[in-house]
Motif scaffolding. Structure first.
Motif, PDB file in Angstrom:
ATOM      1  N   SER A  54       0.854  -1.175   0.000  1.00 56.04           N
ATOM      2  CA  SER A  54       0.000   0.000   0.000  1.00 56.04           C
ATOM      3  C   SER A  54       0.898   1.235   0.000  1.00 56.04           C
ATOM      4  CB  SER A  54      -0.877  -0.030   1.261  1.00 56.04           C
ATOM      5  OG  SER A  54      -1.929   0.894   1.145  1.00 56.04           O
ATOM      6  N   GLU A  55       0.530   2.225  -0.795  1.00 48.09           N
ATOM      7  CA  GLU A  55       1.344   3.440  -0.908  1.00 48.09           C
ATOM      8  C   GLU A  55       0.706   4.511  -0.028  1.00 48.09           C
ATOM      9  OE1 GLU A  55       4.064   5.560  -1.277  1.00 48.09           O
ATOM     10  OE2 GLU A  55       2.320   6.764  -1.772  1.00 48.09           O
ATOM     11  N   ALA A  56       1.437   4.966   0.978  1.00 45.86           N
ATOM     12  CA  ALA A  56       0.858   5.902   1.946  1.00 45.86           C
ATOM     13  C   ALA A  56       1.097   7.352   1.553  1.00 45.86           C
ATOM     14  CB  ALA A  56       1.472   5.645   3.320  1.00 45.86           C
ATOM     15  N   ALA A  57       0.276   8.232   2.121  1.00 52.40           N
ATOM     16  CA  ALA A  57       0.526   9.665   1.983  1.00 52.40           C
ATOM     17  C   ALA A  57       1.791  10.019   2.771  1.00 52.40           C
ATOM     18  CB  ALA A  57      -0.665  10.458   2.500  1.00 52.40           C
ATOM     19  N   HIS A  58       2.355  11.185   2.460  1.00 55.20           N
ATOM     20  CA  HIS A  58       3.636  11.565   3.065  1.00 55.20           C
ATOM     21  C   HIS A  58       3.548  11.585   4.595  1.00 55.20           C
ATOM     22  CE1 HIS A  58       7.615  13.000   3.100  1.00 55.20           C
ATOM     23  NE2 HIS A  58       7.400  14.294   3.103  1.00 55.20           N
ATOM     24  N   GLY A  59       4.347  10.762   5.215  1.00 51.85           N
ATOM     25  CA  GLY A  59       4.421  10.737   6.675  1.00 51.85           C
ATOM     26  C   GLY A  59       3.450   9.784   7.342  1.00 51.85           C
ATOM     27  N   ARG A  60       2.502   9.231   6.582  1.00 53.89           N
ATOM     28  CA  ARG A  60       1.417   8.477   7.226  1.00 53.89           C
ATOM     29  C   ARG A  60       1.593   6.972   7.145  1.00 53.89           C
ATOM     30  NH1 ARG A  60       1.342  13.157   9.072  1.00 53.89           N
ATOM     31  NH2 ARG A  60       0.719  14.743   7.574  1.00 53.89           N
ATOM     32  N   ALA A  61       2.773   6.520   6.726  1.00 52.33           N
ATOM     33  CA  ALA A  61       2.946   5.083   6.498  1.00 52.33           C
ATOM     34  C   ALA A  61       2.645   4.267   7.750  1.00 52.33           C
ATOM     35  CB  ALA A  61       4.355   4.801   6.002  1.00 52.33           C
ATOM     36  N   SER A  62       3.044   4.762   8.914  1.00 45.07           N
ATOM     37  CA  SER A  62       2.817   3.939  10.105  1.00 45.07           C
ATOM     38  C   SER A  62       1.338   3.936  10.488  1.00 45.07           C
ATOM     39  CB  SER A  62       3.702   4.391  11.277  1.00 45.07           C
ATOM     40  OG  SER A  62       3.344   5.679  11.698  1.00 45.07           O
ATOM     41  N   ALA A  63       0.600   5.005  10.154  1.00 43.66           N
ATOM     42  CA  ALA A  63      -0.854   4.989  10.382  1.00 43.66           C
ATOM     43  C   ALA A  63      -1.528   4.014   9.419  1.00 43.66           C
ATOM     44  CB  ALA A  63      -1.439   6.389  10.215  1.00 43.66           C
ATOM     45  N   VAL A  64      -1.078   4.027   8.163  1.00 44.09           N
ATOM     46  CA  VAL A  64      -1.623   3.090   7.175  1.00 44.09           C
ATOM     47  C   VAL A  64      -1.317   1.650   7.609  1.00 44.09           C
ATOM     48  CG1 VAL A  64      -1.453   2.310   4.774  1.00 44.09           C
ATOM     49  CG2 VAL A  64      -1.510   4.759   5.284  1.00 44.09           C
ATOM     50  N   ALA A  65      -0.084   1.441   8.059  1.00 45.95           N
ATOM     51  CA  ALA A  65       0.312   0.107   8.520  1.00 45.95           C
ATOM     52  C   ALA A  65      -0.534  -0.308   9.725  1.00 45.95           C
ATOM     53  CB  ALA A  65       1.799   0.086   8.873  1.00 45.95           C
ATOM     54  N   THR A  66      -0.809   0.652  10.613  1.00 42.49           N
ATOM     55  CA  THR A  66      -1.663   0.365  11.778  1.00 42.49           C
ATOM     56  C   THR A  66      -3.043  -0.102  11.321  1.00 42.49           C
ATOM     57  OG1 THR A  66      -0.531   2.004  13.145  1.00 42.49           O
ATOM     58  CG2 THR A  66      -2.759   1.403  13.812  1.00 42.49           C
ATOM     59  N   GLY A  67      -3.611   0.619  10.346  1.00 43.01           N
ATOM     60  CA  GLY A  67      -4.926   0.246   9.828  1.00 43.01           C
ATOM     61  C   GLY A  67      -4.933  -1.176   9.287  1.00 43.01           C
ATOM     62  N   ILE A  68      -3.892  -1.519   8.545  1.00 40.63           N
ATOM     63  CA  ILE A  68      -3.811  -2.865   7.955  1.00 40.63           C
ATOM     64  C   ILE A  68      -3.664  -3.918   9.048  1.00 40.63           C
ATOM     65  CG2 ILE A  68      -2.451  -4.380   6.463  1.00 40.63           C
ATOM     66  CD1 ILE A  68      -1.600  -1.825   4.909  1.00 40.63           C
ATOM     67  N   LYS A  69      -2.724  -3.647   9.967  1.00 36.43           N
ATOM     68  CA  LYS A  69      -2.421  -4.645  11.000  1.00 36.43           C
ATOM     69  C   LYS A  69      -3.613  -4.874  11.926  1.00 36.43           C
ATOM     70  CE  LYS A  69       0.379  -7.383  13.313  1.00 36.43           C
ATOM     71  NZ  LYS A  69       1.146  -8.496  12.737  1.00 36.43           N
ATOM     72  N   ARG A  70      -4.347  -3.794  12.220  1.00 38.89           N
ATOM     73  CA  ARG A  70      -5.479  -3.936  13.142  1.00 38.89           C
ATOM     74  C   ARG A  70      -6.581  -4.826  12.574  1.00 38.89           C
ATOM     75  NH1 ARG A  70      -5.961  -1.345  18.453  1.00 38.89           N
ATOM     76  NH2 ARG A  70      -3.864  -0.535  18.751  1.00 38.89           N
ATOM     77  N   VAL A  71      -6.769  -4.770  11.245  1.00 35.94           N
ATOM     78  CA  VAL A  71      -7.819  -5.617  10.678  1.00 35.94           C
ATOM     79  C   VAL A  71      -7.290  -6.967  10.187  1.00 35.94           C
ATOM     80  CG1 VAL A  71      -9.369  -3.712  10.104  1.00 35.94           C
ATOM     81  CG2 VAL A  71      -7.712  -4.489   8.397  1.00 35.94           C
ATOM     82  N   LEU A  72      -5.978  -7.069  10.037  1.00 36.30           N
ATOM     83  CA  LEU A  72      -5.373  -8.352   9.656  1.00 36.30           C
ATOM     84  C   LEU A  72      -4.254  -8.685  10.652  1.00 36.30           C
ATOM     85  CD1 LEU A  72      -5.000  -7.848   5.761  1.00 36.30           C
ATOM     86  CD2 LEU A  72      -6.800  -9.130   6.935  1.00 36.30           C
ATOM     87  N   PRO A  73      -4.619  -8.944  11.925  1.00 39.41           N
ATOM     88  CA  PRO A  73      -3.582  -9.095  12.952  1.00 39.41           C
ATOM     89  C   PRO A  73      -2.666 -10.304  12.758  1.00 39.41           C
ATOM     90  CG  PRO A  73      -5.782  -9.565  13.835  1.00 39.41           C
ATOM     91  CD  PRO A  73      -5.984  -9.039  12.461  1.00 39.41           C
ATOM     92  N   GLU A  74      -3.087 -11.254  11.936  1.00 36.69           N
ATOM     93  CA  GLU A  74      -2.264 -12.450  11.730  1.00 36.69           C
ATOM     94  C   GLU A  74      -1.187 -12.232  10.674  1.00 36.69           C
ATOM     95  OE1 GLU A  74      -2.755 -15.029  13.749  1.00 36.69           O
ATOM     96  OE2 GLU A  74      -4.348 -13.796  14.634  1.00 36.69           O
ATOM     97  N   LYS A  75      -1.303 -11.147   9.913  1.00 40.12           N
ATOM     98  CA  LYS A  75      -0.353 -10.938   8.825  1.00 40.12           C
ATOM     99  C   LYS A  75       0.894 -10.188   9.330  1.00 40.12           C
ATOM    100  CE  LYS A  75      -3.518 -12.323   5.805  1.00 40.12           C
ATOM    101  NZ  LYS A  75      -3.457 -13.248   4.704  1.00 40.12           N
ATOM    102  N   TYR A  76       1.938 -10.238   8.526  1.00 42.08           N
ATOM    103  CA  TYR A  76       3.142  -9.449   8.805  1.00 42.08           C
ATOM    104  C   TYR A  76       3.007  -8.103   8.096  1.00 42.08           C
ATOM    105  CZ  TYR A  76       5.297 -13.853  10.270  1.00 42.08           C
ATOM    106  OH  TYR A  76       5.593 -15.033  10.901  1.00 42.08           O
TER     107      TYR A  76
END
Lengths: 95, 273, 358
Positions: free
Chosen positions: B89-111
């Protein structure tokens, strides 16, 4: 211990001639070629037959452009498994 | 293939290569499968390529290509998804860790990992970085620190060294008016949410191996739900530092590393020993 | 099983999110919509396992939505005007990357920090863009607490049907007031089929890797993406217009209004009919797509139109474009968090369209 025998293949079309591998090579086996590749970079070639397959050039290559071979004798294969860092970690954990 | 290349190929074949060595059983190192064939767009000698390759190697060795989702930043690594053969996923400038948080929270089993530069992570995205680490999100943040804005053409970064010249600090970074470099890795190491925080580099073969171990640990700890893992890689920017790749690595060693010393800032596994 | 309850608009919306099988909510407190986050924090996780996360800012919230929506889950956020302004960059990315998700704006008075009272000052921001570039949100404008609840499920349906962000544009009064609401039965939280085609859920061996991005650096590719988006918006315009026509059949005059104001205008129209003036009300429910044809058709049968909003006149521009000069379109609005009364709307109607009280 006798020197290991190795060889490398450089993907010259990926190479950007940054020379980091030349500096990394402990055997001084690499040089800048006098020709350019399709992208216009003076790529790197192996010029000395002293390669031990130590992987240094491959490790520092930003282009993922080096394939490394090393002659495997039985003793070495048992001890080393150098490629797989995962197994390194496992060993550390066991300790 | 043009004529010149062929000439040299012949030269290479005849003089040097020993066919007996280049066999599949002697193969000890090749480009990892997860690193796609696409030629990298980075400048010659740039550390990004090495870190991309390391990520691909770790994903391959752990066998987690199907379970890994990466987040690319805005900066030179904005096209990281063109090179890594995993869902990204390509994040907006500076927001990669928020985007990653969104992904991880809904897919907690994934890396899940984010890959961010210094401007992205330590300037515009400082808030997201700190809070992602503070919540202890179970993800890996890979932070490439080369002390400069690469993609936009060499402006001063939050991590630009004191006195270091850039296009927006043409007389050198004056810490009195521009602030001192932000050691954000030291900052996040203070947060209870981070589990493993380390600073590495990729300018020498031994350092490449260490960085690989660090990123490997980051993924392994994620599997164990340990909290945020944060791997800073002190890297170079030959083009915007206006140096050759070799000069840039020397500058990195002589100037960057004394300011950003390598090693673990937080590693509970080590303390236990 | 359906259930009847007396609820605040914000709470009805939150409850509806749980019942719609929403997978995740990322939000940040701001008056007058904080009840959404509060309600979900105490209700959602135990009941459906829905992920609730209070982010560090609206900027973080919308980017968490971006990440989570990229996995094809049912994801939402809510905020109020200043917070929604902070989200605009992320919304533009979401629209370009074509991620289905539900956004809620419980509109308060602006500009600036403004007030915490109801307003419709964010019509332009919501309908015309807000963020950068040519994109459209599907915009649903509830006028009752019931619709605050109903539009959650409907919003998700539309979001997934078109892979487009959907915005519920409410206001501070609807968010805070209590009304009877009939809640739909609990839906299962299900993973949508067909996600492998685009979602970032981990790449199986047999497909290419999926990339969620809004970056297309080659201009011809970027134009291609734009053309695709515009085509999608035209399809949405053809299929998804929702509009309520109240007593328009015999109307000599029309009042256009959306959201809560439409209800007040319905009362004003009744007052007018008590005086013998036949007034109907057109309430656009979807603000994009806008009911252009419905308004144009009605305009052909009446002597004049009054548009009423809680702003300085925003939707009135779309009404005028729809009417296209056929009849006069006048405007009456209150700003800064003031809700107009039926009597003052009637007075404005008489003054602007009849030349004084009848």
């Amino acid at each position: 211990m006798a020197k290991a025998k190795g060889d490398i293949v450089i993907d010259i079309e990926r190479c950007k001639g940054c020379e980091l591998c030349i500096e990394a090579c402990p055997q001084d086996a690499l040089e800048v070629s006098r020709q350019v590749n399709k992208k216009g970079y003076l790529y790197i070639v192996k010029v000395e037959d002293t390669c031990t397959g130590c992987e240094s050039c491959a490790l520092v290559c930003p282009e993922g452009g080096v394939t490394v071979y090393r002659v495997q004798n039985k003793k070495k294969t048992q001890v080393a498994q150098v490629k797989n860092i995962t197994s390194d970690i496992n060993i550390t954990v066991k300790e | 293939m043009n004529e010149k290349t062929m000439l040299d190929d012949d030269h290479y074949e005849n003089v040097i290569r020993e066919e007996s060595v280049c066999t599949s059983e002697n193969l000890v190192y090749e480009r990892p499968e997860t690193l796609l064939d696409t030629p990298l767009h980075y400048c010659p000698g740039c550390g990004h390529g090495v870190v991309h390759r390391i990520i691909a190697e770790v994903v391959d060795e752990l066998g987690i290509q199907e379970e890994t989702i990466g987040v690319a930043p805005v900066g030179c690594a904005v096209f990281a998804y063109n090179y890594l053969n995993i869902d990204m996923s390509e994040a907006a400038h500076g927001r990669a860790s928020a985007v990653a948080t969104g992904i991880k929270r809904v897919l907690p089993e994934k890396y899940v990992f984010s890959y961010q530069g210094d401007g992205d992570l330590a300037a515009i995205g400082t808030g997201e970085t700190i809070h992602t680490c503070n919540r202890g999100e179970n993800l890996l943040i890979i932070f490439i620190n080369n002390g400069i804005y690469g993609m936009t053409g060499g402006q001063m970064a939050p991590t630009t060294l004191p006195g270091m010249k850039s296009t927006t600090s043409p007389f050198g970074r004056d810490v009195k008016s521009m602030g001192a470099p932000l050691k954000i890795t030291d900052l996040v190491a203070q947060l209870p949410g981070t589990y493993y925080v380390t600073r590495q580099s990729v300018h020498k073969p031994a350092n490449v191996r260490k960085t690989k171990k660090a990123i490997l640990k980051g993924f392994q700890f994620q599997k164990e739900n340990k909290g945020t893992c944060f791997v800073e890689v002190v890297s170079n920017c030959p083009s915007n530092w206006k140096m050759t790749p070799l000069e840039s690595n020397k500058f990195l060693e002589d100037q960057m590393l004394p300011f950003y010393p390598l090693g673990d800032l937080k590693n509970p596994e080590r303390k236990e020993k | 099983m359906k259930e009847l309850k007396l609820m605040k608009g914000n709470e009805a919306l939150a409850e509806a999110a749980i019942r719609a099988g929403c997978d995740a909510y990322f939000g940040y407190p701001i008056t007058p919509q904080s009840e959404v986050l509060e309600y979900l924090s105490r209700e959602a996780e135990n009941r459906t396992g829905m992920v609730i996360l209070q982010a560090e800012s609206e900027v973080a919230s919308i980017n968490m939505v971006y990440g989570a929506a990229g996995t094809g889950k049912k994801v939402m956020t809510s905020s109020s005007s200043p917070g929604v302004s902070l989200m605009q960059e992320g919304i533009s990315y979401i629209a370009c990357a074509e991620l289905p998700c539900l956004l809620v704006n419980v509109n308060r008075g602006g500009p600036g920090l403004g007030t915490i009272q109801p307003s419709q000052g964010d019509y332009f921001q919501t309908v015309k863009g807000g963020g950068h570039g040519d994109y459209k949100l599907i915009v649903l404008a509830p006028s009752t607490v019931q619709e605050m609840a109903d539009f959650v499920d409907e919003g998700f349906e539309l979001a997934f049907k078109y892979r487009n962000p959907v915005m519920i544009l409410s206001d501070g009064a609807l968010g805070q007031m209590m009304e009877k609401v009939e809640l739909q039965a609990q839906k299962e939280r299900v993973t949508m089929p067909g996600l492998d085609a685009w979602a970032t859920i981990g790449k199986p061996v047999n497909r290419d890797h999926n990339v969620i991005t809004s970056l297309h650096i080659q201009p011809d590719k970027m134009e291609e993406i734009n053309i695709h988006l515009q085509k999608k918006y035209r399809t949405i315009e053809e299929n998804e217009i929702r509009v309520e026509m109240i007593n328009c059949d015999d109307a000599e005059y029309i009042i256009t209004a959306y959201g809560l104001v439409a209800r007040i205008c319905t009362k004003a129209a009744e007052l007018a009919r008590d005086k013998g003036i036949k007034v109907g009300v057109i309430r656009p429910i979807t603000l994009f797509p806008f009911p252009i044809n419905e308004i144009a058709e009605a305009a052909g049968k009446v002597k004049g139109i009054l548009d009423v909003e809680m702003n300085a006149g925003q939707m009135v521009e779309d009404v005028r474009l729809s009417v296209n000069g056929k009849v006069p379109v006048e405007f009456y609005g209150r700003m800064g968090g003031i809700v107009p009364t039926p009597e003052e709307i009637l007075e404005a109607f008489e003054e602007k369209l009849l030349g004084g009280a009848k």
